[in-house]
Design a protein around this motif. Sequence first.
Motif, PDB file in Angstrom:
ATOM      1  N   TYR A   1       0.857  -1.202   0.079  1.00  0.00           N
ATOM      2  CA  TYR A   1       0.084  -0.090  -0.135  1.00  0.00           C
ATOM      3  C   TYR A   1       0.876   1.170  -0.077  1.00  0.00           C
ATOM      4  N   GLU A   2       2.131   1.154   0.881  1.00  0.00           N
ATOM      5  CA  GLU A   2       2.434   2.505   0.987  1.00  0.00           C
ATOM      6  C   GLU A   2       3.697   2.672  -0.417  1.00  0.00           C
ATOM      7  N   GLU A   3       3.924   1.463  -1.129  1.00  0.00           N
ATOM      8  CA  GLU A   3       4.527   1.666  -2.263  1.00  0.00           C
ATOM      9  C   GLU A   3       3.787   2.101  -3.556  1.00  0.00           C
ATOM     10  N   VAL A   4       2.454   1.549  -3.580  1.00  0.00           N
ATOM     11  CA  VAL A   4       1.824   1.820  -4.882  1.00  0.00           C
ATOM     12  C   VAL A   4       0.786   2.979  -4.687  1.00  0.00           C
ATOM     13  N   GLY A   5       0.404   2.987  -3.318  1.00  0.00           N
ATOM     14  CA  GLY A   5      -0.563   4.155  -3.262  1.00  0.00           C
ATOM     15  C   GLY A   5      -2.116   3.729  -3.225  1.00  0.00           C
ATOM     16  N   PRO A   6      -2.903   4.593  -2.489  1.00  0.00           N
ATOM     17  CA  PRO A   6      -4.640   3.991  -2.388  1.00  0.00           C
ATOM     18  C   PRO A   6      -5.030   3.690  -3.833  1.00  0.00           C
ATOM     19  N   ASP A   7      -4.789   4.556  -4.819  1.00  0.00           N
ATOM     20  CA  ASP A   7      -5.670   4.341  -6.079  1.00  0.00           C
ATOM     21  C   ASP A   7      -5.299   2.918  -6.893  1.00  0.00           C
ATOM     22  N   ARG A   8      -4.115   2.535  -6.652  1.00  0.00           N
ATOM     23  CA  ARG A   8      -3.684   1.290  -7.246  1.00  0.00           C
ATOM     24  C   ARG A   8      -4.109   0.075  -6.402  1.00  0.00           C
ATOM     25  N   VAL A   9      -4.222   0.537  -5.083  1.00  0.00           N
ATOM     26  CA  VAL A   9      -4.982  -0.700  -4.323  1.00  0.00           C
ATOM     27  C   VAL A   9      -6.398  -0.902  -4.574  1.00  0.00           C
ATOM     28  N   ILE A  10      -6.906   0.122  -4.674  1.00  0.00           N
ATOM     29  CA  ILE A  10      -8.601   0.343  -5.015  1.00  0.00           C
ATOM     30  C   ILE A  10      -8.718  -0.584  -6.388  1.00  0.00           C
ATOM     31  N   ALA A  11      -7.825  -0.356  -7.494  1.00  0.00           N
ATOM     32  CA  ALA A  11      -7.924  -1.176  -8.685  1.00  0.00           C
ATOM     33  C   ALA A  11      -7.694  -2.663  -8.470  1.00  0.00           C
ATOM     34  N   HIS A  12      -6.716  -2.913  -7.596  1.00  0.00           N
ATOM     35  CA  HIS A  12      -6.296  -4.115  -7.348  1.00  0.00           C
ATOM     36  C   HIS A  12      -7.426  -5.022  -6.544  1.00  0.00           C
ATOM     37  N   PHE A  13      -8.219  -4.425  -5.789  1.00  0.00           N
ATOM     38  CA  PHE A  13      -9.328  -5.250  -4.848  1.00  0.00           C
ATOM     39  C   PHE A  13     -10.481  -5.301  -5.946  1.00  0.00           C
ATOM     40  N   ASN A  14     -10.715  -4.557  -6.993  1.00  0.00           N
ATOM     41  CA  ASN A  14     -11.752  -4.635  -7.839  1.00  0.00           C
ATOM     42  C   ASN A  14     -11.530  -5.765  -8.650  1.00  0.00           C
ATOM     43  N   ARG A  15     -10.426  -6.289  -8.739  1.00  0.00           N
ATOM     44  CA  ARG A  15     -10.104  -7.405  -9.796  1.00  0.00           C
ATOM     45  C   ARG A  15     -10.714  -8.503  -9.249  1.00  0.00           C
ATOM     46  N   PHE A  16     -11.004  -8.478  -8.062  1.00  0.00           N
ATOM     47  CA  PHE A  16     -11.256  -9.892  -7.365  1.00  0.00           C
ATOM     48  C   PHE A  16     -12.977  -9.996  -6.971  1.00  0.00           C
ATOM     49  N   ILE A  17     -13.522  -8.846  -7.485  1.00  0.00           N
ATOM     50  CA  ILE A  17     -15.049  -8.846  -6.979  1.00  0.00           C
ATOM     51  C   ILE A  17     -15.905  -9.097  -8.176  1.00  0.00           C
TER      52      ILE A  17
END
Length: 417
Positions: free
Chosen positions: A401-417
Amino acid sequence: MKTLILDNGSHTIKGGYAEDSGSEAGPRVIPNTVTRTKRTKRVYVADLIDKSTDLSGLYFRSPFERGYLVHWDAEIAVWDRIFSNDVFGCTPTETHLIATEPVFNFKQVQKSFDEVIFEEYRFSSLIRAPAPRLATIGAASVIYGDDVEPECVLIVDIGHAFTYVVPYLNGRQISKGVRRLDIGGRLLTNYMKETVSFRYWDMMDETYIMNAVKEKCCFVSQDFYKDLEAARGLIAGRGARSSPLGIEYVLPDFTHSKQGFVKGHGGDAEDLMADKQILPLCNERFAIPEALFHPSDIGLEQGGLHEAIMQSVSACPENTRGVLLSNILLVGGTASLPGLQQRLQAEVQAAASCRVHISTPSDPATWAFHGGQKLAQLLQDNDGSTASEQPREWRVSREQYEEVGPDRVIAHFNRFI
């Protein structure tokens, strides 16, 4: 390192550690509210309300507004309480977290959620997913009685604020098939309050009591008009005791009983209460839940739950429709209403041209939590099999999270729903 699971609902939080999966007690259910008493003006956070004896006329401040988490000061107060040693005894920096969110959650809410979890509490890792997505994990054990997960499953989640109908194909949400009804447990409780206040006692400030009345007394009628005619006979003068439809509910005195009870089923509290205040209930018991099938009766310009299911299935690819109708899983707190599964099965079957099968877990309110437990078990599986690779990819660590930032994390989680 332990894994904490939070089914972060708008009414209650169902929480516990994945490592406690062998416990028969299940998750701990904690009110997701900040509560103030009417008489003493004392404020109780989360489960502390259980220690209060002044439960008349409670004021609730929920972190959620229309089903979405927006009041962060209230939510953080609740989380501070449940992460403390008095509840879960959680050390976030040494804990993995699996948490739920609403379907089609707003990006800004997701961003704030991740920031609070990683930057304020500093959890070691996070998996964030809608409750219906977690409900698909282990659905085969309810639908088929085995562990082979179905390719297609339709989750009907009757929550506190809304009801969602969400189709899944190979673990992925079919977004164009998602439907939402603006009916949930909260609306049914408010409907019960208004009806009872008009006919019997003024209960408009007694949300806590009327929610208990709804849960203990209401059921879904299999033949609404037949039951309505029977209820009219009772009201005409034959009395509440002349039929199973009519019951008497003893309102609490807050000394011997906190929620009240059905007359004749109060145990020792009933014997100790000298002056009982009786609330007679008849057609209210089944007329309130009928709003799930006819929302127009209460002024909502929407179709019923059975119609939402058919609309959802019709929006999915044609080759999945028959399988979806035969793999319907009913979850959420209101899914526990007696008779709901049978009535919904009959209504959907009447509208469908193929076989319909609806299943309900033994405890539908906590099923998403149990799905989180199964997911955590897959994450602990280190055999490198395909079944466990995807869950490991789902998790995001604090370092990532600290490396890629919140926007990339949101996109990451959206891949699995």
